[in-house]
Structures are given as structure tokens and as C-alpha cells.
Design an enzyme around this catalytic site. Structure first.
Site: not given
Ligand code: GLY
Length: 319
Positions: A179, A209
Site C-alpha cells: 500500500t 484488505g
């Protein structure tokens, strides 16, 4: 009632480009990308711009940089497709907007911002999110534009999600991505966070997620501060990592202490690894990771700091 923050002469932005086994060949590009992202956001903050605009600018830079798992360069799911998550939160109003499992969108952070600004909802997923993008005039792009050679190579290495987790976030191998995120405090005392991710290589289609789930992957509250997490999403969700860190700060911990306590708890309780960036309402900064490396950068008082290894802290003047 909406909270206005305390006016700050010194705005702050902190960004990350993911906490994982970043391989040596990506070190230079990752550091440069994080620096460019932090600079783009700080330019906005210095001109009196909002924390929300700053985090969008920061995340866009990272989404467009192929060194990071977000936007262009997103990793592939087990069908070999891109599915991306993104989120933004306004610490003044606690409004938030997120998207999950979107495809064919160049900058998912823009779509997340539109969910926050133009709908009554907090999270849109899959086809519905793509349909909303169309209504908002966001042009779909061919998915091939988002897929890099690196993402294809990783996909071939990690066909099985179960094998990927330890290798991405543990200390065995040095492949794959994670990320990107940003937290910012503007001159008006307002705080925001934004994040974007392609998730984990070879994840199941439809897997979401931590990133777009407010309180798990991130949180922003003018009364406390903002957090953005990176790492193994399922572990982050199980311990509500971002809001745990906010709670530790409410109890009086500094941004750094809270970041460390949150990640140590995640390690102890669920054997999960990751990284966090934190900014407190008064501008104190925390960065910490339990993965081998995390790309991070921050700007405050016209000084740009950045690093990627344990205890690395380089400093340059902001120009
Ligand atoms: N932390 C990103 C993900 O697990 O999707």
C-alpha cells in the site's frame, strides 16, 4: 459539531510507499517516489491548501509511480487481474470515502474522494464503484495500462496467496509490493489521511484488505491525529490497527510511541507485520515498521526527511 483544528504555522505531511521486503533494485526509485510525493503535498500545504487536497496529491504521485503497488504498478490477483482499494478521511468532519476492488481506474484516490464528497456512503465496491466512476465522468482506462512487467513477474512467482503472505511481509524473500498512504496536518489545524493499494499478489478475487476500511488501515480525527497503515491487511484488520494507535494517543502517548505499541501488539497477537505513519494534532510525527523495510518521507519546517531501512533518516531542505 464539526471541529476546527488549532491553527498551525507549520503544516506537516508524512507519506509511505509500503512496508515489505523491498528488494535492492527498488530502493532508489522508491525513495525518489516517496520524496516526490511528500514534496507535492507540502507545496499545497505551504500555500494554505487543505490536508485533504495534500493527501490526494501525495497519493496520486505514488499511484502514478510504477515502483509502488497502487494505481499503475498494482499487483495482480489470482485471476491475473488488477483490483484496487483506496480511501480518504477528513479529520474535521470524520467524513470518509472509499472504494474497493475497482478496476480500470487510473487514480482510485480520486474516486474515493468523490465517494466522500458526492455520496451519502462511505464505501463502494466492485462494479458499483466502477459504475459510480462512470457517472462522475472518470474515464475507464484499459487495464493493461495499469499492469507492469514487475507485477506480471510477481504473479507468476506467487500463484498461491497462502504462500505470499510470509514472503511479502516476513523475512524470507524480497519480492512484491504494498500500500501507499499519506497523513497531513494543514495550516488550519485540519487533519486527513488517504491511501491506495493493489493489495497482495495472488489474493482471491473480491478480497478487500485493511486499506479502505476506516479505523483499520487508517483514521483521521482533528482532536487526536491521523494514521495510515501498510502491511498484511488481514492482520491489520484483526487488531483494528489504525484506531488502536489513535486510542493510544488519546491516552497520552506520542505519535511515535503509539505507532510502536500498535505494531508490537499486532506482532504479538496475530504474528502480523507492517508499518505505520502517524501525525499528531500538534504536528508530532511517528514512523515505524516491523517488516524488513518501509519507504517513508515527511516534510515539516521546510525540512524533508526520508528513509527505507531501520534507523535510516536522511534530511534535505525543502525546495
Ligand atoms: N495492506 C494492504 C493490503 O493488505 O491490502
Amino acid at each position: 459539531m464539526a471541529m476546527n483544528g488549532v491553527r498551525q504555522d507549520n503544516p506537516v505531511v508524512v507519506v509511505h510507499g509500503g512496508a515489505w521486503n523491498i528488494p535492492d533494485q527498488l530502493l532508489e526509485g522508491s525513495k525518489n517516489g516517496a520524496k516526490a510525493s511528500a514534496r507535492a503535498a507540502y507545496r499545497i500545504l505551504k500555500m494554505g491548501g487543505s490536508a485533504l487536497d495534500a493527501v490526494v496529491a501525495a497519493v496520486r504521485v505514488l499511484e502514478d509511480d510504477v515502483n509502488f503497488d497502487a494505481g499503475t504498478g498494482s499487483v495482480l490477483n489470482s485471476n491475473g487481474e488488477v483490483e484496487m482499494d483506496a480511501v480518504i478521511m477528513d479529520g474535521k468532519t470524520l467524513n470518509a470515502g472509499g472504494v474497493a476492488c475497482v478496476q480500470n481506474i487510473k487514480n482510485p484516490i480520486d474516486l474515493a474522494r468523490l465517494v466522500m464528497d458526492k455520496t451519502e456512503h462511505v464505501l463502494l465496491v466492485g462494479k458499483g464503484a466502477n459504475q459510480f466512476a462512470e457517472e462522475m465522468g472518470i474515464k475507464e482506462i484499459p487495464v493493461s495500462q495499469l499492469v507492469t512487467e514487475e507485477a506480471r513477474r510477481e504473479f507468476n512467482c506467487y500463484k498461491q496467496y497462502g504462500n505470499a503472505v510470509e514472503e511479502l511481509f516476513g523475512r524470507k524473500k524480497d519480492l512484491s509490493h504494498d500500500t501507499v498512504g499519506a497523513v497531513a496536518l494543514d495550516m488550519h489545524g485540519n487533519i486527513a489521511y488517504g491511501m491506495s493499494t493493489g493489495g497482495i499478489t495472488a489474493k482471491r478475487p473480491g478480497r478487500v484488505g485493511d486499506s479502505p476500511i476506516v479505523g483499520n488501515g487508517g483514521y483521521a480525527d482533528n482532536e487526536v491525529g491521523a494514521v495510515s497503515c501498510t502491511g498484511h491487511g488481514e492482520s491489520i484488520i484483526k487488531v483494528c490497527l489504525a484506531h488502536s494507535i489513535i486510542s493510544y494517543m488519546e491516552q497520552g502517548m506520542s505519535a511515535q510511541e503509539a505507532a510502536e505499541k500498535g505494531l508490537m501488539k499486532m506482532d504479538q497477537r496475530v504474528n502480523g507485520h507492517g508499518g505505520v505513519i502517524v501525525v499528531g494534532k500538534n504536528g508530532d510525527i511517528g514512523t515505524f515498521f516491523t517488516t524488513p523495510r518501509m519507504t517513508w518521507a515527511w516534510v515539516k519546517d521546510n525540512k524533508l526527511h526520508y528513509g527505507i531501512e531501520d534507523n535510516e533518516d536522511n534530511c534535505e531542505d525543502f525546495e
